[in-house]
Design an enzyme around this catalytic site. Sequence first.
Site, PDB file in Angstrom:
ATOM      1  N   ASN A   1      11.516 -14.260  14.081  1.00 54.82           N
ATOM      2  CA  ASN A   1      12.375 -14.125  12.905  1.00 54.82           C
ATOM      3  C   ASN A   1      13.306 -15.333  12.969  1.00 54.82           C
ATOM      4  O   ASN A   1      14.434 -15.255  13.440  1.00 54.82           O
ATOM      5  CB  ASN A   1      13.161 -12.811  12.951  1.00 54.82           C
ATOM      6  CG  ASN A   1      12.248 -11.614  12.745  1.00 54.82           C
ATOM      7  OD1 ASN A   1      11.240 -11.696  12.047  1.00 54.82           O
ATOM      8  ND2 ASN A   1      12.588 -10.494  13.372  1.00 54.82           N
TER       9      ASN A   1
ATOM     10  N   GLU B   1       7.576  -8.372   7.389  1.00 58.07           N
ATOM     11  CA  GLU B   1       8.918  -7.818   7.552  1.00 58.07           C
ATOM     12  C   GLU B   1       9.978  -8.707   6.900  1.00 58.07           C
ATOM     13  O   GLU B   1      11.006  -9.012   7.509  1.00 58.07           O
ATOM     14  CB  GLU B   1       9.222  -7.590   9.042  1.00 58.07           C
ATOM     15  CG  GLU B   1       8.245  -6.608   9.683  1.00 58.07           C
ATOM     16  CD  GLU B   1       8.596  -6.189  11.093  1.00 58.07           C
ATOM     17  OE1 GLU B   1       9.170  -7.003  11.827  1.00 58.07           O
ATOM     18  OE2 GLU B   1       8.276  -5.037  11.441  1.00 58.07           O
TER      19      GLU B   1
ATOM     20  N   ARG C   1       0.867 -15.697  13.414  1.00 60.39           N
ATOM     21  CA  ARG C   1       0.809 -14.270  13.759  1.00 60.39           C
ATOM     22  C   ARG C   1       0.094 -13.432  12.705  1.00 60.39           C
ATOM     23  O   ARG C   1       0.264 -13.655  11.500  1.00 60.39           O
ATOM     24  CB  ARG C   1       2.216 -13.719  13.979  1.00 60.39           C
ATOM     25  CG  ARG C   1       2.909 -14.379  15.151  1.00 60.39           C
ATOM     26  CD  ARG C   1       4.315 -13.863  15.281  1.00 60.39           C
ATOM     27  NE  ARG C   1       4.421 -12.704  16.124  1.00 60.39           N
ATOM     28  CZ  ARG C   1       5.137 -11.622  15.830  1.00 60.39           C
ATOM     29  NH1 ARG C   1       5.744 -11.510  14.671  1.00 60.39           N
ATOM     30  NH2 ARG C   1       5.234 -10.627  16.679  1.00 60.39           N
TER      31      ARG C   1
ATOM     32  N   ARG D   1      -0.872   1.370   7.306  1.00 57.79           N
ATOM     33  CA  ARG D   1      -0.341   0.164   7.947  1.00 57.79           C
ATOM     34  C   ARG D   1      -1.309  -0.389   8.983  1.00 57.79           C
ATOM     35  O   ARG D   1      -1.428  -1.602   9.155  1.00 57.79           O
ATOM     36  CB  ARG D   1       1.014   0.480   8.596  1.00 57.79           C
ATOM     37  CG  ARG D   1       1.563  -0.656   9.421  1.00 57.79           C
ATOM     38  CD  ARG D   1       2.957  -0.362   9.918  1.00 57.79           C
ATOM     39  NE  ARG D   1       3.353  -1.316  10.956  1.00 57.79           N
ATOM     40  CZ  ARG D   1       4.468  -1.240  11.643  1.00 57.79           C
ATOM     41  NH1 ARG D   1       5.337  -0.275  11.401  1.00 57.79           N
ATOM     42  NH2 ARG D   1       4.752  -2.133  12.574  1.00 57.79           N
TER      43      ARG D   1
ATOM     44  N   ASP E   1       2.301  -1.522  16.564  1.00 53.83           N
ATOM     45  CA  ASP E   1       3.406  -2.332  17.093  1.00 53.83           C
ATOM     46  C   ASP E   1       3.753  -1.964  18.533  1.00 53.83           C
ATOM     47  O   ASP E   1       4.761  -1.309  18.756  1.00 53.83           O
ATOM     48  CB  ASP E   1       4.642  -2.149  16.197  1.00 53.83           C
ATOM     49  CG  ASP E   1       5.720  -3.169  16.496  1.00 53.83           C
ATOM     50  OD1 ASP E   1       5.424  -4.159  17.171  1.00 53.83           O
ATOM     51  OD2 ASP E   1       6.867  -2.965  16.047  1.00 53.83           O
TER      52      ASP E   1
ATOM     53  N   GLU F   1      -1.288 -11.102  21.756  1.00 57.44           N
ATOM     54  CA  GLU F   1       0.172 -10.986  21.891  1.00 57.44           C
ATOM     55  C   GLU F   1       0.499  -9.647  22.528  1.00 57.44           C
ATOM     56  O   GLU F   1       0.245  -8.593  21.952  1.00 57.44           O
ATOM     57  CB  GLU F   1       0.856 -11.099  20.520  1.00 57.44           C
ATOM     58  CG  GLU F   1       2.377 -10.970  20.606  1.00 57.44           C
ATOM     59  CD  GLU F   1       3.095 -11.177  19.271  1.00 57.44           C
ATOM     60  OE1 GLU F   1       2.469 -11.671  18.313  1.00 57.44           O
ATOM     61  OE2 GLU F   1       4.290 -10.835  19.193  1.00 57.44           O
TER      62      GLU F   1
ATOM     63  N   GLU G   1      10.156  -2.582  24.249  1.00 57.06           N
ATOM     64  CA  GLU G   1      10.821  -2.029  23.063  1.00 57.06           C
ATOM     65  C   GLU G   1      10.559  -0.534  22.899  1.00 57.06           C
ATOM     66  O   GLU G   1      11.454   0.217  22.538  1.00 57.06           O
ATOM     67  CB  GLU G   1      10.327  -2.804  21.831  1.00 57.06           C
ATOM     68  CG  GLU G   1      10.875  -2.288  20.524  1.00 57.06           C
ATOM     69  CD  GLU G   1      10.388  -3.114  19.330  1.00 57.06           C
ATOM     70  OE1 GLU G   1       9.764  -4.176  19.537  1.00 57.06           O
ATOM     71  OE2 GLU G   1      10.642  -2.692  18.189  1.00 57.06           O
TER      72      GLU G   1
ATOM     73  N   HIS H   1       4.808   5.851  17.458  1.00 60.74           N
ATOM     74  CA  HIS H   1       5.937   5.502  16.589  1.00 60.74           C
ATOM     75  C   HIS H   1       6.808   6.726  16.292  1.00 60.74           C
ATOM     76  O   HIS H   1       7.185   6.974  15.145  1.00 60.74           O
ATOM     77  CB  HIS H   1       5.384   4.918  15.281  1.00 60.74           C
ATOM     78  CG  HIS H   1       6.241   3.806  14.728  1.00 60.74           C
ATOM     79  ND1 HIS H   1       7.382   4.030  13.998  1.00 60.74           N
ATOM     80  CD2 HIS H   1       6.115   2.460  14.793  1.00 60.74           C
ATOM     81  CE1 HIS H   1       7.920   2.888  13.631  1.00 60.74           C
ATOM     82  NE2 HIS H   1       7.175   1.901  14.117  1.00 60.74           N
TER      83      HIS H   1
ATOM     84  N   TRP I   1       7.964   2.989   8.307  1.00 61.51           N
ATOM     85  CA  TRP I   1       8.963   2.904   9.371  1.00 61.51           C
ATOM     86  C   TRP I   1       9.312   4.296   9.904  1.00 61.51           C
ATOM     87  O   TRP I   1      10.027   4.430  10.894  1.00 61.51           O
ATOM     88  CB  TRP I   1      10.242   2.214   8.854  1.00 61.51           C
ATOM     89  CG  TRP I   1      10.096   0.724   8.711  1.00 61.51           C
ATOM     90  CD1 TRP I   1       9.050  -0.041   9.125  1.00 61.51           C
ATOM     91  CD2 TRP I   1      11.030  -0.189   8.108  1.00 61.51           C
ATOM     92  NE1 TRP I   1       9.257  -1.362   8.825  1.00 61.51           N
ATOM     93  CE2 TRP I   1      10.472  -1.492   8.194  1.00 61.51           C
ATOM     94  CE3 TRP I   1      12.282  -0.035   7.505  1.00 61.51           C
ATOM     95  CZ2 TRP I   1      11.123  -2.626   7.700  1.00 61.51           C
ATOM     96  CZ3 TRP I   1      12.931  -1.167   7.023  1.00 61.51           C
ATOM     97  CH2 TRP I   1      12.359  -2.443   7.114  1.00 61.51           C
TER      98      TRP I   1
END
Length: 697
Positions: free
Chosen positions: A206, A287, A320, A332, A361, A383, A389, A517, A539
């Site tokens: 970002n 995002e 990416r 998603r 993710d 990746e 996280e 998630h 989300w």
Amino acid sequence: MPLGLAAALSLLSLPFAARAEDGHQLWLRYPSAAVGRAGSAAISAPDTHNRPSLALAIAELQRGLPARARQGRFHLTTPADGSWPARYDGLGTDGFALSSRKLAGRTETRIAAKTDLGLLYGVFHYLRLAHSGADLGRLDLVSSPRIALRVLDHWDNLDGTVERGYAGASIWDWWRLPDWRDPIYTEYARANASVGINGAVLNNVNAKADSLTAPYIAKAAALADVFRPWGIKVYLSARWSAPIELGGLKTADPLDPAVAAWWRAKADEIYRAIPDFGGFLVKANSEGQPGPADYHRTHAQGANMLAVALRPHGGVVMWRAFVYAHDNPEDRAKQAYNDFKPLDGQFADNVLVQVKNGAIDFQPREPFHPLFGAMPRTNLMMEFQITKEYLGQSTHLTYLGPLFSEALHADTLSKGAGSTVARVVDGSLDGHRLTGIAGVANIGANRDWSGSIFNQADWYAFGRLAWDPDLSPKAIAREWAAQTFSPAPKVVDAVTAIMMPSREAAVDYMTPLGLAHQMSVYGHYGPGPWVNTLARPEWNPVYYNRADAQGIGFDRTASGSNAIAQYAPAIAARLARPEATDEKDLLWFHHLPWTYRMRDGATLWDDLVRHYDRGVAGVESMQAQWQALKPAMDAERFEKTRVFLTIQRRDAQLWRDASIAYWQSLNHLPLPAGSAQPAHDLGWYKALSFPYAPGNP
Ligand code: GCV
């Protein structure tokens, strides 16, 4: 005293200047009890003039040689220095050979490599063996990395914060760079080189355009100067809209000649400052980040325009594939494949498409990303996320070696059995020469670098698996434990026994049986399976669990999103049937009634609860095993880990209880015999609030 000698001595004294046992020395502790201090060892090596990596290799060998090896003789050679055994001709550029034999009562050890960097890697490997208790008298091995670019991605911001960082502030002191080159940069480079990592993306994906301004290029150049002798190249995350923000252009359209010219000039400017600059990492149209789709261009058109700018200098684009759009109603998990698969064969040969290990993710467990195996004409790089996280961040002990290895060994079946993700990534399956693997770094300014002693093992394991994806996570854990704590077999056995099941325990107490998630809104740390209020549907945990009175899970078969069709037909056929699906991934692919019968005959509900219980019990067992290690541990690292395990135990209980309370509010089912009711009602868990949880953007 000549300057060179003074510098060498100050390097030798580094570990002793550091505070005792606070973890700062990582796995490179070379404990003074084991390291001989009596004079220099006999090392024959070529002249180090203008050969900084060779000088580092020799200094490292002197610094780390254990007492038991100090009487031996060491020969460091490259083909340029004569006496090159023909049997090493096949070594890759970064590879090395180690051999040793006894001659007149002394051990002669040869470290051979085609390059000085290979020698440095060889020295580090020798020292790894030496400090893991290996027999040093009969070495005969050759080793070359399977993957060319072995990169850490730092999500570090220019203001010193780290997105998803749990180990304190960024180690990059952007403000005082380029003038002040903090010694930590050398320590960082040395640690990376010791496990074969050869690249660092310095700034967050970002990205701010400022990273591409002249002052920041000069700062990156200062870091590149420090890293260079250790074989580490720097890369920068590039903000797509930089031509507008910095160049005053009206557009960032990749097909606009002025845009392409701006990037070419920018690349030329960077290479004037950093001649071995690695290239750009780009997060585009993901995002909220800008990208070529803003101009109705494809990812390939965007990546290729940058690739043209970097090509004359030998740079690469790491583009990416982590994309999903708020206005796309599609599952998603399918979106990246849908966007990228049609572009296979369209990316320039100095582009790598960087794909996360799973399609959502970095969850505690995800099936492998369906893009692996689906883009044979594209350089695909892996990746991973080293920073945890979703796996308990700095406090939970969840060793990631098994997670990385599980993803690398998944079989895509794209060219028949054995078409593993590792073989896609190392280029051998589809004949690619440009190969890469990235890990989102877990490094910060905390004394122990990674926020906890055991999190260091994830950095270590990433480097070792990037070098050789077939290394066993257990063998890596053993190496790490031996170097980090003690090579005593009892210690190594016990530490490894704690590490190996730790990730599975986290899966069990957080997201068992393919759930994903399910975290609260507070920094992706604690539980929140009920959350349904976030701005974007995908989300929210309820988007993933789809739980109601009848059942739970995301139907990704033909009756649902049909995401399974993105896998090879034989895999899709297996995933179409719940009874043929690995139970570890069951609810990832299927929506099932609470009464569904698992393979062992238990209902899905009972089995789910059993998994939560097993997760909590797993942490209790880790606590007990750690406690038993107390006599073998230094007080400082023992205590920090003990307290963190206490936190983990509490959190595991919270995850279990909150999740069960929510599921029960929907299904009203009793718990299986022997399982305790959650300590509180659902309202209590829902009311928990942690607005200042770390790592939030
Ligand atoms: C850098 C997840 C994380 C974000 C991260 C993003 C990405 O969504 O929560 O912090 O942004 O992945 O990988 O780009």
